[in-house]
Design a protein around this motif. Structure first.
Motif, PDB file in Angstrom:
ATOM      1  N   LEU A   1      29.455  -5.290  23.496  1.00  0.00           N
ATOM      2  CA  LEU A   1      28.471  -6.369  23.534  1.00  0.00           C
ATOM      3  C   LEU A   1      27.584  -6.304  22.295  1.00  0.00           C
ATOM      4  CD1 LEU A   1      27.383  -6.203  27.292  1.00  0.00           C
ATOM      5  CD2 LEU A   1      29.138  -7.651  26.249  1.00  0.00           C
ATOM      6  N   PRO A   2      27.561  -7.348  21.471  1.00  0.00           N
ATOM      7  CA  PRO A   2      26.827  -7.290  20.212  1.00  0.00           C
ATOM      8  C   PRO A   2      25.315  -7.387  20.362  1.00  0.00           C
ATOM      9  CG  PRO A   2      27.789  -9.464  20.498  1.00  0.00           C
ATOM     10  CD  PRO A   2      28.296  -8.627  21.632  1.00  0.00           C
ATOM     11  N   PHE A   3      24.821  -7.815  21.541  1.00  0.00           N
ATOM     12  CA  PHE A   3      23.394  -8.065  21.702  1.00  0.00           C
ATOM     13  C   PHE A   3      22.678  -6.949  22.462  1.00  0.00           C
ATOM     14  CE2 PHE A   3      26.014 -10.418  24.745  1.00  0.00           C
ATOM     15  CZ  PHE A   3      25.641  -9.821  25.936  1.00  0.00           C
ATOM     16  N   MET A   4      23.319  -5.789  22.646  1.00  0.00           N
ATOM     17  CA  MET A   4      22.657  -4.682  23.325  1.00  0.00           C
ATOM     18  C   MET A   4      21.453  -4.191  22.507  1.00  0.00           C
ATOM     19  SD  MET A   4      24.123  -3.903  26.224  1.00  0.00           S
ATOM     20  CE  MET A   4      23.682  -2.200  26.521  1.00  0.00           C
ATOM     21  N   GLN A   5      20.347  -3.939  23.197  1.00  0.00           N
ATOM     22  CA  GLN A   5      19.152  -3.434  22.526  1.00  0.00           C
ATOM     23  C   GLN A   5      19.418  -2.090  21.857  1.00  0.00           C
ATOM     24  OE1 GLN A   5      15.990  -1.872  25.069  1.00  0.00           O
ATOM     25  NE2 GLN A   5      14.466  -2.985  23.844  1.00  0.00           N
ATOM     26  N   CYS A   6      20.194  -1.232  22.514  1.00  0.00           N
ATOM     27  CA  CYS A   6      20.498   0.094  21.979  1.00  0.00           C
ATOM     28  C   CYS A   6      21.863   0.530  22.494  1.00  0.00           C
ATOM     29  CB  CYS A   6      19.430   1.102  22.406  1.00  0.00           C
ATOM     30  SG  CYS A   6      19.672   2.765  21.748  1.00  0.00           S
TER      31      CYS A   6
ATOM     32  N   ARG B   1      22.243   3.185  17.911  1.00  0.00           N
ATOM     33  CA  ARG B   1      22.071   2.071  16.968  1.00  0.00           C
ATOM     34  C   ARG B   1      21.648   0.842  17.753  1.00  0.00           C
ATOM     35  NH1 ARG B   1      26.852  -1.230  16.868  1.00  0.00           N
ATOM     36  NH2 ARG B   1      28.523  -0.301  18.122  1.00  0.00           N
ATOM     37  N   GLY B   2      20.948  -0.051  17.075  1.00  0.00           N
ATOM     38  CA  GLY B   2      20.502  -1.277  17.717  1.00  0.00           C
ATOM     39  C   GLY B   2      19.216  -1.781  17.102  1.00  0.00           C
ATOM     40  N   THR B   3      18.296  -2.261  17.932  1.00  0.00           N
ATOM     41  CA  THR B   3      17.015  -2.773  17.448  1.00  0.00           C
ATOM     42  C   THR B   3      15.841  -1.894  17.873  1.00  0.00           C
ATOM     43  OG1 THR B   3      16.769  -4.207  19.389  1.00  0.00           O
ATOM     44  CG2 THR B   3      17.878  -5.133  17.458  1.00  0.00           C
ATOM     45  N   SER B   4      15.858  -1.401  19.122  1.00  0.00           N
ATOM     46  CA  SER B   4      14.762  -0.592  19.648  1.00  0.00           C
ATOM     47  C   SER B   4      15.304   0.374  20.693  1.00  0.00           C
ATOM     48  CB  SER B   4      13.684  -1.466  20.311  1.00  0.00           C
ATOM     49  OG  SER B   4      13.192  -2.443  19.433  1.00  0.00           O
ATOM     50  N   PHE B   5      14.584   1.468  20.906  1.00  0.00           N
ATOM     51  CA  PHE B   5      14.868   2.315  22.051  1.00  0.00           C
ATOM     52  C   PHE B   5      14.427   1.588  23.327  1.00  0.00           C
ATOM     53  CE2 PHE B   5      15.101   7.014  20.503  1.00  0.00           C
ATOM     54  CZ  PHE B   5      16.275   6.713  19.833  1.00  0.00           C
ATOM     55  N   PRO B   6      15.019   1.923  24.478  1.00  0.00           N
ATOM     56  CA  PRO B   6      14.614   1.275  25.733  1.00  0.00           C
ATOM     57  C   PRO B   6      13.139   1.496  26.049  1.00  0.00           C
ATOM     58  CG  PRO B   6      16.681   2.471  25.997  1.00  0.00           C
ATOM     59  CD  PRO B   6      16.144   2.865  24.657  1.00  0.00           C
ATOM     60  N   SER B   7      12.568   0.582  26.819  1.00  0.00           N
ATOM     61  CA  SER B   7      11.153   0.688  27.196  1.00  0.00           C
ATOM     62  C   SER B   7      10.919   1.864  28.152  1.00  0.00           C
ATOM     63  CB  SER B   7      10.685  -0.610  27.845  1.00  0.00           C
ATOM     64  OG  SER B   7      11.454  -0.885  29.011  1.00  0.00           O
ATOM     65  N   GLN B   8      11.933   2.222  28.921  1.00  0.00           N
ATOM     66  CA  GLN B   8      11.857   3.386  29.806  1.00  0.00           C
ATOM     67  C   GLN B   8      13.208   4.081  29.798  1.00  0.00           C
ATOM     68  OE1 GLN B   8      11.632   2.645  34.017  1.00  0.00           O
ATOM     69  NE2 GLN B   8      10.954   4.711  34.524  1.00  0.00           N
ATOM     70  N   TYR B   9      13.195   5.392  29.613  1.00  0.00           N
ATOM     71  CA  TYR B   9      14.454   6.129  29.702  1.00  0.00           C
ATOM     72  C   TYR B   9      14.211   7.613  29.943  1.00  0.00           C
ATOM     73  CZ  TYR B   9      13.829   7.730  24.815  1.00  0.00           C
ATOM     74  OH  TYR B   9      13.356   8.301  23.668  1.00  0.00           O
TER      75      TYR B   9
END
Length: 301
Positions: free
Chosen positions: A119-124, A159-167
C-alpha cells in the motif's frame, strides 16, 4: 524491501535503519536516516544509543548515498550494510570509530508488513532485515574498545511520512546462534478516514519463525505503556516491561526529525508465548529494547 526507496521523493518522507549490536551485557545501536521535511528540505542523520545515553549527528543531504538494489548506506565517513558497519563519527557526547562485520543474517521468511507493504499510502512501513546474526569486530567509543566476539546483531528499517501517534515496540535477542529472537510491535494505524490498532510480531525459537500479524488475524488485546498482549487463533504473545532506562531520540514527523521520543536500549522485559496450550517461551530478557509512545490522551489502565 531492504533497498533505498527515497530516490524520487521530493517532500514529507523519511527512511531509517536501526542496527543493534550486543555482546554480553553491553549493547549499542545506531540509526542512520534520510529525511525530507514538508517544505522539501532534505537532510540526513545518525543517532547513537548506548545503555548510558544517546546523541544525534546531523548531516547535509550531500553526505548521504544509498543503493537501490540492496541495503547499503553511506553518511559522511560512515557506511552501513548487510556486511557490517564502518564508523568514523563524532557528536557532542560520543566519538566512535572502527569496523564490525555481520555474519549469518536471519531475514524474515516474508515481509513483516505482509500485504500492507504494497500500500503506497501507509503512514509508516516497517521491515526486519535480520532477526539475529553474528557480530565480529572492535569499535572505539570515547577511546574505550568495544570488542564484539560472537556478538549478536539485529537490523530493521522504517520508511514513510511519520511514526504512528501511538505504538509499542520491543525486541530481544538471547543468543547469537539464533535459537531465540523476539520482535513485537503494536501501533495505531490510520488509513484514510479510518484507523485501527495493528500488530506484527515474530518469534524465532528453536530454528522456527512464528508470525503473529493483523493480516493473519491477530488481535491486540491490550496496548499499554508496560504491557502488550496479542492473540492469533491459538497463539498468544505477551510482553511485560519490568524495568526501563529511557533515553531521548529524534523521530520523524511529516518527514522532518522534529518529534522527541524515548527508547530503552537495555531494559528488562518478560516475554510469554503460547502455541495452543503449550507454553513455548517464558523468559525475562535483561537486554531487551523498548519504546512506547502514548497518544494525546492515554486510556485508563
Amino acid at each position: 524491501m531492504t533497498h533505498f526507496h527515497g530516490t524520487r521523493r521530493k517532500r514529507t518522507y523519511f527512511e531509517g535503519w536501526y542496527l543493534k549490536q550486543q555482546c554480553g551485557p553491553y549493547s549499542l545501536a545506531l540509526i542512520p536516516a534520510y529525511h525530507i521535511d514538508e517544505y522539501g528540505n532534505p537532510s540526513a542523520s545518525i543517532q547513537i544509543i548506548t545503555p548510558d545515553g544517546s546523541d544525534f549527528a546531523a548531516f547535509d543531504s550531500g553526505s548521504f548515498a544509498a543503493r537501490k538494489d540492496r541495503f547499503w548506506v553511506r553518511i559522511g565517513k560512515n557506511v552501513f550494510s548487510e556486511q557490517g558497519m564502518k564508523l568514523d563519527l563524532a557528536t557532542p557526547r560520543y566519538r566512535i570509530t572502527g569496523q564490525v562485520r555481520f555474519h549469518s543474517l536471519t531475514p524474515l521468511s516474508y515481509s513483516a508488513m505482509g500485504p500492507f507493504s504494497l500500500l503506497p499510502f501507509m503512514q509508516c512501513s516497517h521491515e526486519v532485515l535480520s532477526l539475529c546474526h553474528t557480530v565480529e569486530g572492535t569499535l572505539l567509543l570515547n577511546g574505550k574498545p568495544l570488542v564484539f566476539h560472537r556478538g549478536i546483531g539485529y537490523i530493521e528499517k522504517d520508511r514513510g511520512t511519520s511514526f504512528p501517534s501511538q505504538y509499542f515496540w520491543t525486541q530481544c535477542n538471547q543468543s547469537a546462534g539464533g535459537s531465540q529472537s523476539i520482535f513485537m510491535s503494536a501501533a495505531h494505524i490510520p488509513i484514510g478516514k479510518f484507523s485501527f490498532t495493528g500488530t506484527t510480531c515474530c518469534i524465532l525459537y528453536g530454528g522456527r519463525q512464528y508470525r503473529l500479524a493483523t493480516y493473519l488475524g491477530a488481535k491486540v488485546l491490550r496496548l499499554r505503556p508496560q504491557t502488550v498482549i496479542v492473540r492469533q487463533g491459538k497463539k498468544y504473545l505477551r510482553a511485560d516491561v519490568l524495568k526501563v532506562a529511557p533515553h531521548p531520540l529524534q523521530a520523524p514527523m511529516r518527514g522532518g526529525m522534529s518529534r522527541s521520543i524515548q527508547e530503552s536500549l537495555c531494559c528488562q522485559v518478560r516475554y510469554r508465548f503460547y502455541a495452543g496450550s503449550h507454553l513455548l517461551l517464558d523468559e525475562v530478557c535483561q537486554n531487551a529494547s523498548y519504546e512506547y509512545v502514548a497518544p494525546d490522551r492515554e486510556p485508563a489502565k
